[in-house]
Write a protein that holds these residues in place. Structure first.
Motif, PDB file in Angstrom:
ATOM      1  N   TRP A 168      16.966  -7.272  29.240  1.00  0.00           N
ATOM      2  CA  TRP A 168      15.721  -6.592  28.357  1.00  0.00           C
ATOM      3  C   TRP A 168      16.397  -6.552  26.897  1.00  0.00           C
ATOM      4  CZ3 TRP A 168      14.955  -2.073  26.009  1.00  0.00           C
ATOM      5  CH2 TRP A 168      13.742  -1.707  25.255  1.00  0.00           C
ATOM      6  N   LEU A 169      17.594  -5.777  26.800  1.00  0.00           N
ATOM      7  CA  LEU A 169      18.080  -5.764  25.629  1.00  0.00           C
ATOM      8  C   LEU A 169      18.240  -7.030  24.635  1.00  0.00           C
ATOM      9  CD1 LEU A 169      20.516  -2.700  25.800  1.00  0.00           C
ATOM     10  CD2 LEU A 169      18.651  -2.858  24.399  1.00  0.00           C
ATOM     11  N   LYS A 170      18.878  -7.954  25.286  1.00  0.00           N
ATOM     12  CA  LYS A 170      18.981  -9.341  24.833  1.00  0.00           C
ATOM     13  C   LYS A 170      17.848  -9.779  24.458  1.00  0.00           C
ATOM     14  CE  LYS A 170      21.409 -11.360  28.056  1.00  0.00           C
ATOM     15  NZ  LYS A 170      22.387 -12.741  28.404  1.00  0.00           N
ATOM     16  N   ILE A 171      16.527  -9.779  25.270  1.00  0.00           N
ATOM     17  CA  ILE A 171      15.506 -10.192  24.987  1.00  0.00           C
ATOM     18  C   ILE A 171      14.635  -9.493  23.679  1.00  0.00           C
ATOM     19  CG2 ILE A 171      12.865 -10.471  25.807  1.00  0.00           C
ATOM     20  CD1 ILE A 171      13.902 -10.796  28.409  1.00  0.00           C
ATOM     21  N   LEU A 172      14.763  -8.250  23.555  1.00  0.00           N
ATOM     22  CA  LEU A 172      14.421  -7.540  22.411  1.00  0.00           C
ATOM     23  C   LEU A 172      14.979  -8.048  21.124  1.00  0.00           C
ATOM     24  CD1 LEU A 172      12.852  -5.426  21.007  1.00  0.00           C
ATOM     25  CD2 LEU A 172      14.630  -3.792  21.699  1.00  0.00           C
ATOM     26  N   ILE A 173      16.565  -8.190  21.190  1.00  0.00           N
ATOM     27  CA  ILE A 173      17.127  -8.539  19.952  1.00  0.00           C
ATOM     28  C   ILE A 173      16.828 -10.087  19.552  1.00  0.00           C
ATOM     29  CG2 ILE A 173      19.462  -9.083  19.084  1.00  0.00           C
ATOM     30  CD1 ILE A 173      20.331  -6.761  20.951  1.00  0.00           C
ATOM     31  N   ASN A 174      17.018 -10.888  20.642  1.00  0.00           N
ATOM     32  CA  ASN A 174      16.587 -12.353  20.373  1.00  0.00           C
ATOM     33  C   ASN A 174      15.188 -12.614  19.870  1.00  0.00           C
ATOM     34  OD1 ASN A 174      19.165 -13.117  21.359  1.00  0.00           O
ATOM     35  ND2 ASN A 174      18.742 -13.696  23.488  1.00  0.00           N
ATOM     36  N   THR A 175      14.221 -12.213  20.377  1.00  0.00           N
ATOM     37  CA  THR A 175      12.985 -12.243  20.151  1.00  0.00           C
ATOM     38  C   THR A 175      12.333 -11.653  18.624  1.00  0.00           C
ATOM     39  OG1 THR A 175      12.168 -12.231  22.579  1.00  0.00           O
ATOM     40  CG2 THR A 175      10.485 -12.065  20.739  1.00  0.00           C
ATOM     41  N   SER A 176      13.053 -10.528  18.550  1.00  0.00           N
ATOM     42  CA  SER A 176      12.760  -9.912  17.096  1.00  0.00           C
ATOM     43  C   SER A 176      13.570 -10.532  16.019  1.00  0.00           C
ATOM     44  CB  SER A 176      12.942  -8.419  17.233  1.00  0.00           C
ATOM     45  OG  SER A 176      14.380  -7.878  17.392  1.00  0.00           O
ATOM     46  N   GLY A 177      14.781 -10.835  16.287  1.00  0.00           N
ATOM     47  CA  GLY A 177      15.767 -11.202  15.416  1.00  0.00           C
ATOM     48  C   GLY A 177      16.196 -10.073  14.497  1.00  0.00           C
ATOM     49  N   LEU A 178      16.213  -8.757  15.038  1.00  0.00           N
ATOM     50  CA  LEU A 178      16.574  -7.748  14.162  1.00  0.00           C
ATOM     51  C   LEU A 178      17.794  -6.932  14.899  1.00  0.00           C
ATOM     52  CD1 LEU A 178      12.985  -6.408  13.619  1.00  0.00           C
ATOM     53  CD2 LEU A 178      14.320  -7.854  11.922  1.00  0.00           C
ATOM     54  N   PRO A 179      18.452  -6.314  13.842  1.00  0.00           N
ATOM     55  CA  PRO A 179      19.488  -5.699  14.757  1.00  0.00           C
ATOM     56  C   PRO A 179      19.296  -4.342  15.254  1.00  0.00           C
ATOM     57  CG  PRO A 179      19.611  -5.389  12.289  1.00  0.00           C
ATOM     58  CD  PRO A 179      18.617  -6.421  12.575  1.00  0.00           C
ATOM     59  N   VAL A 180      19.749  -4.064  16.351  1.00  0.00           N
ATOM     60  CA  VAL A 180      19.523  -2.724  16.980  1.00  0.00           C
ATOM     61  C   VAL A 180      20.791  -1.821  16.940  1.00  0.00           C
ATOM     62  CG1 VAL A 180      19.044  -1.556  19.289  1.00  0.00           C
ATOM     63  CG2 VAL A 180      17.576  -3.483  18.523  1.00  0.00           C
ATOM     64  N   VAL A 181      20.384  -0.383  16.891  1.00  0.00           N
ATOM     65  CA  VAL A 181      21.519   0.683  16.924  1.00  0.00           C
ATOM     66  C   VAL A 181      21.313   1.439  18.146  1.00  0.00           C
ATOM     67  CG1 VAL A 181      22.910   2.487  15.806  1.00  0.00           C
ATOM     68  CG2 VAL A 181      22.144   0.589  14.290  1.00  0.00           C
ATOM     69  N   LEU A 182      22.060   1.479  18.891  1.00  0.00           N
ATOM     70  CA  LEU A 182      21.622   2.395  20.041  1.00  0.00           C
ATOM     71  C   LEU A 182      22.626   3.548  20.067  1.00  0.00           C
ATOM     72  CD1 LEU A 182      22.034  -0.336  23.112  1.00  0.00           C
ATOM     73  CD2 LEU A 182      19.848   0.730  21.952  1.00  0.00           C
ATOM     74  N   PHE A 183      22.034   4.761  20.233  1.00  0.00           N
ATOM     75  CA  PHE A 183      22.659   6.013  20.244  1.00  0.00           C
ATOM     76  C   PHE A 183      22.654   6.542  21.729  1.00  0.00           C
ATOM     77  CE2 PHE A 183      21.039   5.473  15.972  1.00  0.00           C
ATOM     78  CZ  PHE A 183      22.041   6.194  15.268  1.00  0.00           C
ATOM     79  N   GLY A 184      23.892   7.023  22.119  1.00  0.00           N
ATOM     80  CA  GLY A 184      23.806   7.513  23.630  1.00  0.00           C
ATOM     81  C   GLY A 184      24.973   8.115  23.939  1.00  0.00           C
ATOM     82  N   MET A 185      25.131   8.771  25.317  1.00  0.00           N
ATOM     83  CA  MET A 185      26.351   9.301  25.863  1.00  0.00           C
ATOM     84  C   MET A 185      27.448   8.265  25.856  1.00  0.00           C
ATOM     85  SD  MET A 185      25.736  12.560  26.630  1.00  0.00           S
ATOM     86  CE  MET A 185      26.685  12.683  28.329  1.00  0.00           C
ATOM     87  N   PRO A 186      28.687   8.587  25.945  1.00  0.00           N
ATOM     88  CA  PRO A 186      29.914   7.747  26.049  1.00  0.00           C
ATOM     89  C   PRO A 186      29.994   6.874  27.108  1.00  0.00           C
ATOM     90  CG  PRO A 186      30.633  10.071  25.237  1.00  0.00           C
ATOM     91  CD  PRO A 186      29.258  10.239  25.851  1.00  0.00           C
TER      92      PRO A 186
END
Length: 358
Positions: free
Chosen positions: A164-182
């Motif tokens: 799903w993350l790949k679909i979001l990045i590929n479809t939007s063509g926009l960078p994503v910064v994910l903030f999360g636990m180690p």
């Protein structure tokens, strides 16, 4: 009870200004500055074509990830145009224990989408989300609480999240910064292509004081915070009388540290005192202990109610802990066993042994 109500109902403009100054104070550091610069680089370099460059920002609960995200948002606010709001930096949180479809719906709502999502699949919703991002002028997405997408006992769910993350990045063509636990980075082990998108990975570490240089970093942070406080007599947060007590209480955790100082400063301001002293910290400690929740437990091996009061005893009597290893993912967890191994802390260390080495 009326007196307690009156105390907060009758806050003066000057008191309000001082309280906001404490609560909204952002203290930077070389590491946080580097992370902000990396976020901005991902945004600007991705505009030049090719695959979007994405980033992973990892840290334990209350390490300062959300504060960092809000600081980038403050530096890059939404811009109002004649016919639309330009949301150049889109920011949202993954819902608790979510799946891709729920996450897509949440992000659509945060961008102002009002049409029904009933009957649509995760890929269909993601396509709508990508189109709406472009319409709103989004240039980068900052998505917090990423671990909520992968807190599962099933590797199938991990793989679905990666796809799903790949679909979001590929479809939007926009960078994503994910903030999360180690342990969130386990998702990159599920998909080499996704791992290639998140080549940039940064950590926000808790404060530590055993090492001399790390102790210096902690005291430098406190010195900057100290100088920004709205009191005519500065309390000396970084001095030997206070910094060991603050560390003993916080265990190096940013939220614990900030919340305690907020409470203590609030007590001083509402009393119209011109300095922040030990009595205010004692009051702040008791207020904290009266309102703690399970989310405040940074050390899984120590009960919350066992948190000592470091402000009404001699420094020589204090013992402290600091984080030894970050939380991680247990690949060989048995059925019914949590795959998430919490952060580990040191044994209790007498503070007097540390102060002798300073």
């Amino acid at each position: 009870m009326n007196a307690l109500y009156d105390r907060y109902d009758n806050i003066t403009d000057e008191q309000d200004k001082k309280i906001l100054q404490v609560r909204n104070c952002y203290i930077s550091s070389p590491n946080l500055d580097r992370i902000l610069a990396d976020i901005h680089r991902c945004r600007r370099i991705s505009e030049r074509g090719g695959y979007p460059e994405c980033m992973l920002v990892l840290g334990e609960p209350s390490a300062g990830k959300t504060t960092l995200r809000k600081e980038y948002l403050r530096l890059n606010p939404t811009r109002e145009e004649l016919e639309r709001s330009v949301v150049s930096v889109f920011s949202s949180d993954f819902p608790d224990r979510t799946v891709p479809k729920q996450a897509a719906i949440c992000f659509l709502e945060d961008l102002g989408h009002e049409l029904s999502s009933k009957g649509l699949s995760a890929p269909q919703l993601t396509k709508i989300l990508a189109n709406l991002m472009r319409q709103c002028g989004v240039e980068i997405s900052l998505l917090d609480e990423f671990q909520h997408l992968i807190e599962t006992k099933s590797f199938t769910v991990l793989e679905d999240a990666a796809k799903w993350l790949k679909i979001l990045i590929n479809t939007s063509g926009l960078p994503v910064v994910l903030f999360g636990m180690p342990y969130s980075k386990i998702i990159l082990d599920c998909d080499d292509a996704l791992a290639g998108r998140f080549m940039i990975q940064r950590r926000i570490e808790p404060f530590r004081i055993i090492d001399k240089e790390q102790r210096k970093d902690f005291r430098t942070f406190l010195k900057v915070f100290n100088d920004s406080l709205p009191f005519s007599k500065k309390p000396g947060l970084h001095e030997v009388e206070l910094y060991p007590r603050l560390f003993t209480f916080s265990k190096g955790n940013m939220r614990r540290l900030r919340v305690l100082i907020n409470y203590a400063a609030e007590e001083a301001i509402l009393n119209n005192d011109d300095e922040l002293n030990m009595e205010h910290f004692i009051a702040g400690y008791h207020y904290y202990m009266d309102h703690i929740t399970k989310k405040d437990q940074v050390d899984a091996d120590e009960k919350l109610e066992a948190q000592p009061n470091p402000f009404d005893v001699s420094i020589d009597e204090l013992e402290f802990k600091q984080m030894q290893s970050a939380s991680c993912w247990k690949m060989d967890a048995r059925k019914g066993e949590s795959r998430i191994i919490p952060a580990k802390y040191t044994r209790l260390i007498p503070l007097r042994s540390l102060l002798k080495r300073r």
